[in-house]
Scaffold this motif. Structure first.
Motif, short mmCIF file in Angstrom:
data_model
loop_
_atom_site.label_atom_id
_atom_site.label_comp_id
_atom_site.label_asym_id
_atom_site.label_seq_id
_atom_site.Cartn_x
_atom_site.Cartn_y
_atom_site.Cartn_z
N ALA A 181 15.45 8.85 14.75
CA ALA A 181 15.66 7.97 13.59
C ALA A 181 13.74 7.26 13.28
O ALA A 181 13.56 6.93 12.16
N VAL A 182 13.76 7.16 14.31
CA VAL A 182 12.52 5.63 14.57
C VAL A 182 11.47 6.72 14.06
O VAL A 182 10.43 6.66 13.26
N ARG A 183 11.38 8.39 14.37
CA ARG A 183 10.66 9.58 14.02
C ARG A 183 9.85 9.20 12.49
O ARG A 183 9.66 9.47 12.15
N ILE A 184 11.66 9.36 11.42
CA ILE A 184 11.58 9.42 10.45
C ILE A 184 11.22 8.26 9.66
O ILE A 184 10.69 8.26 8.73
N ALA A 185 11.65 7.26 10.17
CA ALA A 185 10.82 5.83 9.51
C ALA A 185 9.27 5.93 9.97
O ALA A 185 9.03 4.88 8.98
N ARG A 186 8.86 6.12 10.41
CA ARG A 186 7.40 6.41 10.75
C ARG A 186 6.97 7.18 9.57
O ARG A 186 6.21 7.08 9.11
N ASN A 187 7.35 8.34 10.23
CA ASN A 187 6.92 9.33 9.00
C ASN A 187 7.81 8.56 7.18
O ASN A 187 6.33 8.83 6.12
N LEU A 188 8.20 8.23 6.85
CA LEU A 188 8.14 7.96 5.84
C LEU A 188 7.25 5.75 5.35
O LEU A 188 6.66 5.82 4.19
N ALA A 189 7.00 5.97 5.97
CA ALA A 189 6.00 4.40 6.38
C ALA A 189 5.53 4.95 6.18
O ALA A 189 4.26 4.50 5.65
N VAL A 190 4.44 6.46 7.40
CA VAL A 190 2.87 6.91 6.75
C VAL A 190 3.17 7.05 4.79
O VAL A 190 1.83 7.09 4.60
N SER A 191 4.29 7.78 4.93
CA SER A 191 3.74 8.25 3.44
C SER A 191 3.56 7.87 2.23
O SER A 191 3.02 7.97 1.71
N GLU A 192 4.26 6.68 2.28
CA GLU A 192 3.63 5.32 2.03
C GLU A 192 2.68 5.11 1.87
O GLU A 192 2.16 4.32 0.79
N LEU A 193 1.94 4.66 3.01
CA LEU A 193 0.68 4.59 2.76
C LEU A 193 -0.54 5.45 2.70
O LEU A 193 -1.19 4.63 1.43
N ARG A 194 -0.05 6.46 2.46
CA ARG A 194 -0.53 7.00 1.93
C ARG A 194 -0.66 7.48 0.54
O ARG A 194 -1.84 7.34 0.15
N ARG A 195 0.79 7.58 0.19
CA ARG A 195 0.50 7.23 -1.33
C ARG A 195 0.27 5.93 -2.52
O ARG A 195 -0.27 5.83 -3.33
N VAL A 196 0.13 4.83 -1.03
CA VAL A 196 -1.15 3.27 -2.06
C VAL A 196 -2.15 3.92 -1.58
O VAL A 196 -3.13 2.65 -1.60
N GLY A 197 -2.97 4.31 -0.66
CA GLY A 197 -4.25 5.12 -0.60
C GLY A 197 -4.80 4.04 0.18
O GLY A 197 -6.08 4.23 0.92
N HIS A 198 -3.50 3.59 2.10
CA HIS A 198 -3.92 2.70 3.11
C HIS A 198 -3.96 4.39 3.58
O HIS A 198 -3.56 5.01 3.70
N ALA A 199 -5.42 3.71 4.71
CA ALA A 199 -5.23 4.82 6.19
C ALA A 199 -3.97 4.40 6.98
O ALA A 199 -3.47 3.71 7.14
N PRO A 200 -3.45 5.92 7.32
CA PRO A 200 -1.98 5.55 8.33
C PRO A 200 -2.49 5.02 9.98
O PRO A 200 -3.80 4.51 9.51
N ILE A 201 -1.21 4.67 10.40
CA ILE A 201 -1.44 3.76 11.06
C ILE A 201 -1.00 4.62 12.75
O ILE A 201 -0.05 4.44 12.45
N VAL A 231 4.07 -1.97 4.43
CA VAL A 231 5.15 -1.25 3.68
C VAL A 231 6.53 -2.34 4.08
O VAL A 231 5.94 -2.90 4.76
N ASP A 232 7.45 -2.30 2.80
CA ASP A 232 8.57 -3.06 2.62
C ASP A 232 9.09 -2.10 3.22
O ASP A 232 9.82 -1.10 3.91
N ILE A 233 9.61 -2.60 4.84
CA ILE A 233 10.38 -2.66 6.55
C ILE A 233 11.69 -2.23 6.05
O ILE A 233 12.03 -0.91 6.20
N GLU A 234 12.03 -2.73 5.12
CA GLU A 234 13.87 -2.96 4.45
C GLU A 234 14.10 -1.40 4.05
O GLU A 234 15.20 -1.28 4.00
N ALA A 235 13.06 -1.20 3.09
CA ALA A 235 13.43 0.08 2.06
C ALA A 235 13.04 0.89 3.26
O ALA A 235 13.87 2.09 3.20
#
Lengths: 180, 79
Positions: A74-94, A41-45
């Motif tokens: 903020a940390v919870r929101i960020a992780r949810n965004l990162a997990v959503s992005e992972l799912r969107r591109v077909g990767h398993a959540p971390i 995931v692009d962490i900056e975004a």
């Protein structure tokens, strides 16, 4: 140690300066909390989108009596965004527990040494670094390079050189900047 | 500078494009990096944001400046 939630009332009232102080105190901890996602995931975004969402929901954040409630949100929101992005591109959540780094207070001595090292940079790397500092979050590197009359690749070389020279200068002052 | 180094350096910057509804998107160059290079870009960005904050009179990195520009209605999404 100061609690960043001291800024919440003014942020909730729409004060960008208070929000800036909150961001200055928490950004690096927020970014570091996302390290396990960096390959996927692009962490900056994610960091920027999270900060914008915190600004929007600040009036609804209720401190829970523990320090840095807004940062934990903020940390919870960020992780949810990162997990959503992972799912969107077909990767398993971390699946990894959230670990926040200890807060670091601003170090005026370190800031002074960094400024001294910056003043010693050669002209071209100094110009590239200054351009990034002034406009780097708002304009792409291609535009920054054009402002300086440089090709993009030359601009990027100067940024790399500036960072390496700063790291070497700091090393001479006993500061190991390139360590993660 | 190799193509790979140039991509890493761009991804380590704070500028990001936005969608038409304002959502922050990944840097276009990020998609051209492999996993190891993305992690390297992340580490470079971490160092750069610390450096930027240390050089800023208000302790703000370029990420913070980008977000503040957004909430003040200033800025560009030029890809």
């Amino acid at each position: 140690m100061s609690d960043l939630d001291q800024h919440l009332p003014r942020i909730a009232a729409g004060d960008p300066e208070a929000f800036g102080r909150w961001v200055a105190g928490c950004e690096l901890r927020l970014r570091a909390s996302l390290s396990s996602f960096a390959a996927r995931v692009d962490i900056e975004a994610v960091v920027q989108e999270t900060l914008l969402r915190i600004w929007q929901i600040a009036p609804r954040i209720e401190p829970d009596g523990r320090p840095d409630c807004a940062l934990r949100v903020a940390v919870r929101i960020a992780r949810n965004l990162a997990v959503s992005e992972l799912r969107r591109v077909g990767h398993a959540p971390i699946a990894e527990p959230i670990a926040l780094e200890a807060p670091q207070e601003p170090d005026p001595l370190l800031r002074g040494i960094i400024a001294t090292c910056r003043d010693k940079l050669p002209q071209q790397p100094a110009a590239a670094l200054t351009e990034r500092l002034l406009h780097g979050g708002v304009l792409p590197d291609r535009d920054l390079a054009a402002h300086l009359g440089m090709q993009l690749n030359t601009f990027l070389q100067n940024i790399t050189r500036a960072r390496k020279l700063l790291a070497e200068c700091l090393e001479r002052h006993g500061i190991h900047w390139e360590s993660p | 500078m190799t193509d790979r180094d140039a991509l890493v350096e761009q991804v380590a910057a704070a500028w990001r494009p936005r969608t038409s509804d304002g959502e922050v998107r990944a840097h276009p160059a990020w998609h051209d990096l492999d996993d190891a290079d993305r992690e390297e870009a992340y580490r470079v960005a971490l160092r750069m944001r610390r450096l930027e904050a240390a050089l800023d009179p208000e302790g703000l990195s370029t990420t913070a400046r980008a977000v503040l520009a957004r909430i003040r209605g200033v800025g560009s999404s030029t890809p």
